[in-house]
Design a protein around this motif. Structure first.
Motif, PDB file in Angstrom:
ATOM      1  N   TYR A 140       0.802  -1.227   0.000  1.00 49.57           N
ATOM      2  CA  TYR A 140       0.000   0.000   0.000  1.00 49.57           C
ATOM      3  C   TYR A 140       0.831   1.270   0.000  1.00 49.57           C
ATOM      4  CZ  TYR A 140       1.011  -0.093   5.031  1.00 49.57           C
ATOM      5  OH  TYR A 140       1.639  -0.118   6.247  1.00 49.57           O
ATOM      6  N   ALA A 141       2.166   1.151  -0.025  1.00 49.85           N
ATOM      7  CA  ALA A 141       3.029   2.335  -0.043  1.00 49.85           C
ATOM      8  C   ALA A 141       4.116   2.151  -1.093  1.00 49.85           C
ATOM      9  CB  ALA A 141       3.659   2.571   1.338  1.00 49.85           C
ATOM     10  N   SER A 142       4.601   3.254  -1.623  1.00 50.51           N
ATOM     11  CA  SER A 142       5.642   3.204  -2.653  1.00 50.51           C
ATOM     12  C   SER A 142       7.015   3.020  -2.013  1.00 50.51           C
ATOM     13  CB  SER A 142       5.623   4.496  -3.480  1.00 50.51           C
ATOM     14  OG  SER A 142       5.941   5.609  -2.659  1.00 50.51           O
ATOM     15  N   GLU A 143       8.003   2.700  -2.863  1.00 51.86           N
ATOM     16  CA  GLU A 143       9.360   2.481  -2.365  1.00 51.86           C
ATOM     17  C   GLU A 143       9.953   3.754  -1.762  1.00 51.86           C
ATOM     18  OE1 GLU A 143      11.302  -0.237  -2.142  1.00 51.86           O
ATOM     19  OE2 GLU A 143       9.623  -1.484  -2.760  1.00 51.86           O
ATOM     20  N   SER A 144       9.459   4.908  -2.204  1.00 52.65           N
ATOM     21  CA  SER A 144      10.006   6.173  -1.711  1.00 52.65           C
ATOM     22  C   SER A 144       9.314   6.674  -0.451  1.00 52.65           C
ATOM     23  CB  SER A 144       9.889   7.242  -2.808  1.00 52.65           C
ATOM     24  OG  SER A 144       8.533   7.431  -3.181  1.00 52.65           O
ATOM     25  N   SER A 145       8.315   5.943   0.034  1.00 49.07           N
ATOM     26  CA  SER A 145       7.595   6.382   1.236  1.00 49.07           C
ATOM     27  C   SER A 145       8.495   6.275   2.459  1.00 49.07           C
ATOM     28  CB  SER A 145       6.333   5.551   1.433  1.00 49.07           C
ATOM     29  OG  SER A 145       6.667   4.209   1.727  1.00 49.07           O
ATOM     30  N   ALA A 146       8.161   7.068   3.483  1.00 47.37           N
ATOM     31  CA  ALA A 146       8.984   7.098   4.697  1.00 47.37           C
ATOM     32  C   ALA A 146       8.967   5.747   5.408  1.00 47.37           C
ATOM     33  CB  ALA A 146       8.482   8.197   5.638  1.00 47.37           C
ATOM     34  N   GLU A 147       7.816   5.068   5.420  1.00 40.77           N
ATOM     35  CA  GLU A 147       7.714   3.785   6.126  1.00 40.77           C
ATOM     36  C   GLU A 147       8.577   2.720   5.457  1.00 40.77           C
ATOM     37  OE1 GLU A 147       4.287   0.659   7.723  1.00 40.77           O
ATOM     38  OE2 GLU A 147       3.761   2.361   6.454  1.00 40.77           O
ATOM     39  N   VAL A 148       8.510   2.644   4.115  1.00 42.77           N
ATOM     40  CA  VAL A 148       9.306   1.642   3.394  1.00 42.77           C
ATOM     41  C   VAL A 148      10.798   1.925   3.553  1.00 42.77           C
ATOM     42  CG1 VAL A 148       9.868   0.731   1.102  1.00 42.77           C
ATOM     43  CG2 VAL A 148       7.483   1.090   1.754  1.00 42.77           C
ATOM     44  N   ARG A 149      11.181   3.182   3.479  1.00 42.17           N
ATOM     45  CA  ARG A 149      12.606   3.521   3.639  1.00 42.17           C
ATOM     46  C   ARG A 149      13.091   3.153   5.040  1.00 42.17           C
ATOM     47  NH1 ARG A 149      11.222   8.538   1.326  1.00 42.17           N
ATOM     48  NH2 ARG A 149      11.733   9.564   3.308  1.00 42.17           N
ATOM     49  N   ARG A 150      12.270   3.408   6.062  1.00 43.70           N
ATOM     50  CA  ARG A 150      12.669   3.090   7.435  1.00 43.70           C
ATOM     51  C   ARG A 150      12.861   1.584   7.616  1.00 43.70           C
ATOM     52  NH1 ARG A 150       9.745   1.280  11.483  1.00 43.70           N
ATOM     53  NH2 ARG A 150       7.777   1.722  10.388  1.00 43.70           N
ATOM     54  N   LEU A 151      11.934   0.802   7.076  1.00 38.44           N
ATOM     55  CA  LEU A 151      12.040  -0.647   7.209  1.00 38.44           C
ATOM     56  C   LEU A 151      13.254  -1.188   6.448  1.00 38.44           C
ATOM     57  CD1 LEU A 151       8.268  -1.632   6.883  1.00 38.44           C
ATOM     58  CD2 LEU A 151       9.675  -1.739   8.936  1.00 38.44           C
ATOM     59  N   ARG A 152      13.542  -0.607   5.297  1.00 40.34           N
ATOM     60  CA  ARG A 152      14.705  -1.059   4.532  1.00 40.34           C
ATOM     61  C   ARG A 152      16.001  -0.770   5.270  1.00 40.34           C
ATOM     62  NH1 ARG A 152      13.788   1.666  -1.129  1.00 40.34           N
ATOM     63  NH2 ARG A 152      16.007   1.237  -1.275  1.00 40.34           N
ATOM     64  N   VAL A 153      16.092   0.389   5.907  1.00 39.28           N
ATOM     65  CA  VAL A 153      17.286   0.719   6.690  1.00 39.28           C
ATOM     66  C   VAL A 153      17.449  -0.264   7.852  1.00 39.28           C
ATOM     67  CG1 VAL A 153      18.306   2.446   8.224  1.00 39.28           C
ATOM     68  CG2 VAL A 153      17.325   3.150   6.040  1.00 39.28           C
ATOM     69  N   GLN A 154      16.368  -0.552   8.558  1.00 37.99           N
ATOM     70  CA  GLN A 154      16.438  -1.498   9.672  1.00 37.99           C
ATOM     71  C   GLN A 154      16.829  -2.897   9.190  1.00 37.99           C
ATOM     72  OE1 GLN A 154      12.660  -1.342  11.647  1.00 37.99           O
ATOM     73  NE2 GLN A 154      13.013   0.678  12.537  1.00 37.99           N
ATOM     74  N   LEU A 155      16.280  -3.318   8.042  1.00 41.67           N
ATOM     75  CA  LEU A 155      16.607  -4.640   7.513  1.00 41.67           C
ATOM     76  C   LEU A 155      18.057  -4.713   7.066  1.00 41.67           C
ATOM     77  CD1 LEU A 155      15.585  -7.441   6.779  1.00 41.67           C
ATOM     78  CD2 LEU A 155      14.826  -6.532   4.574  1.00 41.67           C
ATOM     79  N   ASP A 156      18.566  -3.659   6.464  1.00 42.21           N
ATOM     80  CA  ASP A 156      19.977  -3.640   6.053  1.00 42.21           C
ATOM     81  C   ASP A 156      20.895  -3.759   7.268  1.00 42.21           C
ATOM     82  OD1 ASP A 156      19.213  -3.389   3.441  1.00 42.21           O
ATOM     83  OD2 ASP A 156      19.492  -1.214   3.349  1.00 42.21           O
ATOM     84  N   GLU A 157      20.543  -3.111   8.367  1.00 36.04           N
ATOM     85  CA  GLU A 157      21.366  -3.181   9.576  1.00 36.04           C
ATOM     86  C   GLU A 157      21.355  -4.601  10.148  1.00 36.04           C
ATOM     87  OE1 GLU A 157      23.795  -2.158  12.784  1.00 36.04           O
ATOM     88  OE2 GLU A 157      23.437  -1.249  10.823  1.00 36.04           O
ATOM     89  N   VAL A 158      20.188  -5.233  10.173  1.00 38.89           N
ATOM     90  CA  VAL A 158      20.109  -6.606  10.673  1.00 38.89           C
ATOM     91  C   VAL A 158      20.901  -7.548   9.776  1.00 38.89           C
ATOM     92  CG1 VAL A 158      18.540  -8.550  11.067  1.00 38.89           C
ATOM     93  CG2 VAL A 158      17.922  -6.272  11.862  1.00 38.89           C
ATOM     94  N   ASN A 159      20.803  -7.368   8.464  1.00 40.87           N
ATOM     95  CA  ASN A 159      21.574  -8.206   7.544  1.00 40.87           C
ATOM     96  C   ASN A 159      23.077  -8.035   7.759  1.00 40.87           C
ATOM     97  OD1 ASN A 159      19.285  -9.278   6.336  1.00 40.87           O
ATOM     98  ND2 ASN A 159      19.200  -7.696   4.765  1.00 40.87           N
ATOM     99  N   ARG A 160      23.491  -6.801   8.069  1.00 40.94           N
ATOM    100  CA  ARG A 160      24.911  -6.562   8.330  1.00 40.94           C
ATOM    101  C   ARG A 160      25.367  -7.305   9.575  1.00 40.94           C
ATOM    102  NH1 ARG A 160      28.089  -3.726  11.438  1.00 40.94           N
ATOM    103  NH2 ARG A 160      26.325  -2.810  12.584  1.00 40.94           N
ATOM    104  N   LEU A 161      24.539  -7.290  10.619  1.00 39.60           N
ATOM    105  CA  LEU A 161      24.888  -7.996  11.853  1.00 39.60           C
ATOM    106  C   LEU A 161      24.904  -9.511  11.639  1.00 39.60           C
ATOM    107  CD1 LEU A 161      22.784  -5.921  14.425  1.00 39.60           C
ATOM    108  CD2 LEU A 161      25.259  -5.812  14.037  1.00 39.60           C
ATOM    109  N   ILE A 162      23.991 -10.006  10.811  1.00 41.19           N
ATOM    110  CA  ILE A 162      23.979 -11.445  10.522  1.00 41.19           C
ATOM    111  C   ILE A 162      25.245 -11.856   9.784  1.00 41.19           C
ATOM    112  CG2 ILE A 162      22.828 -13.213   9.130  1.00 41.19           C
ATOM    113  CD1 ILE A 162      20.172 -11.938   9.866  1.00 41.19           C
TER     114      ILE A 162
END
Length: 261
Positions: A140-162
């Motif tokens: 329901y939101a585009s890739e440029s939306s604030a919610e999607v960007r926030r989740l992508r940043v959090q996921l990238d950080e978790v992937n880095r820790l993994i």
């Protein structure tokens, strides 16, 4: 509202867009200091004016509920599918660990190894939960939306820790880690699933009507007092003009008679 109250016929409009424009011109919305919204509708029929004002609140509430229910349903279906997959993966991991123990009479891991396994399991569980949230948000939101960007940043950080996790190097450790991971993922997804079900089933009004509209006791236009005053002024002007015209005509006729004599 145009369809509900058959306003195309009421306004004698040929197109729905024309009726919508007329309704918009006769509707006003004012935001009060306390956050309340005052709705005002003008119409020839007092009852229809009140019904239209009340219908605005009803339609807004219906729209809010449908949007929230649709989002909750999408979330529930998405998490439900992921939960089924995780449940199967957990069962497979537990079965693999059981078979390994039966074959090798495995010993327990050390405290450091167990701590690493549990830490990795938490990270993988967070990764799965973020992937679910990101998947739902992208519906329901585009890739440029604030919610999607926030989740992508959090996921990238978790992937880095993994990626920085130590390699235990033992089959037993890997099997136990897989079980721990699936247990953590299943626990988080179960919580998300219950929350999505509650959101979908929730039936709470989104709009609270403080003062329902009643048919007005008097019209706002045309104003009778103004019409009476205007009619009196016009009548007085017409009477004065008529008297002046008669006086002028009488004088003209008198002068004509005098000249003939």
């Amino acid at each position: 509202l145009v369809d509900r109250f058959d306003l195309m016929k009421v306004y004698r409009a040929r197109r729905r867009g024309q009726a919508i424009t007329i309704l918009q011109s006769r509707s006003t919305f004012r935001l009060g200091e306390s956050g309340t919204v005052v709705v005002r509708v003008e119409d020839r029929d007092p009852k229809r004016a009140a019904d239209l004002a009340n219908a605005y609140a009803e339609e807004l509430d219906r729209f809010n509920r449908e949007i929230r229910m649709t989002k909750g349903r999408r979330t529930r279906l998405f998490v439900e599918q992921r939960l089924k997959e995780t449940q199967q993966e957990l069962a497979d991991a537990e079965e693999a660990l059981r078979r390994y123990g039966e074959r090798h009479h495995a010993v327990a891991l050390s405290s450091d190894q167990l701590s690493a396994v549990e830490g990795g399991a938490r990270l993988f569980a967070n990764q799965a939960a973020l992937e679910v949230q990101l998947g739902v948000a992208r519906q329901y939101a585009s890739e440029s939306s604030a919610e999607v960007r926030r989740l992508r940043v959090q996921l990238d950080e978790v992937n880095r820790l993994i990626g920085a996790l130590p390699d235990l190097g033992l089959e037993l450790a890997r099997l136990m880690r897989t079980v721990k991971i699936q247990e953590q993922v299943f626990s988080l997804l179960s919580a998300q699933y219950e929350e999505a079900r509650i959101t979908e089933a929730r039936d709470v009004p989104t709009v609270e009507v403080l003062d329902r509209a009643d048919p007005p006791e008097r019209r706002i236009w045309p104003r009778r007092g103004l019409l009476t005053a205007l009619g009196f002024a016009i009548s007085a002007f017409a009477a004065t003009a008529w008297v002046a015209w008669n006086v002028r005509r009488s004088r003209g006729a008198h002068l004509s008679d005098t000249g003939g004599a």
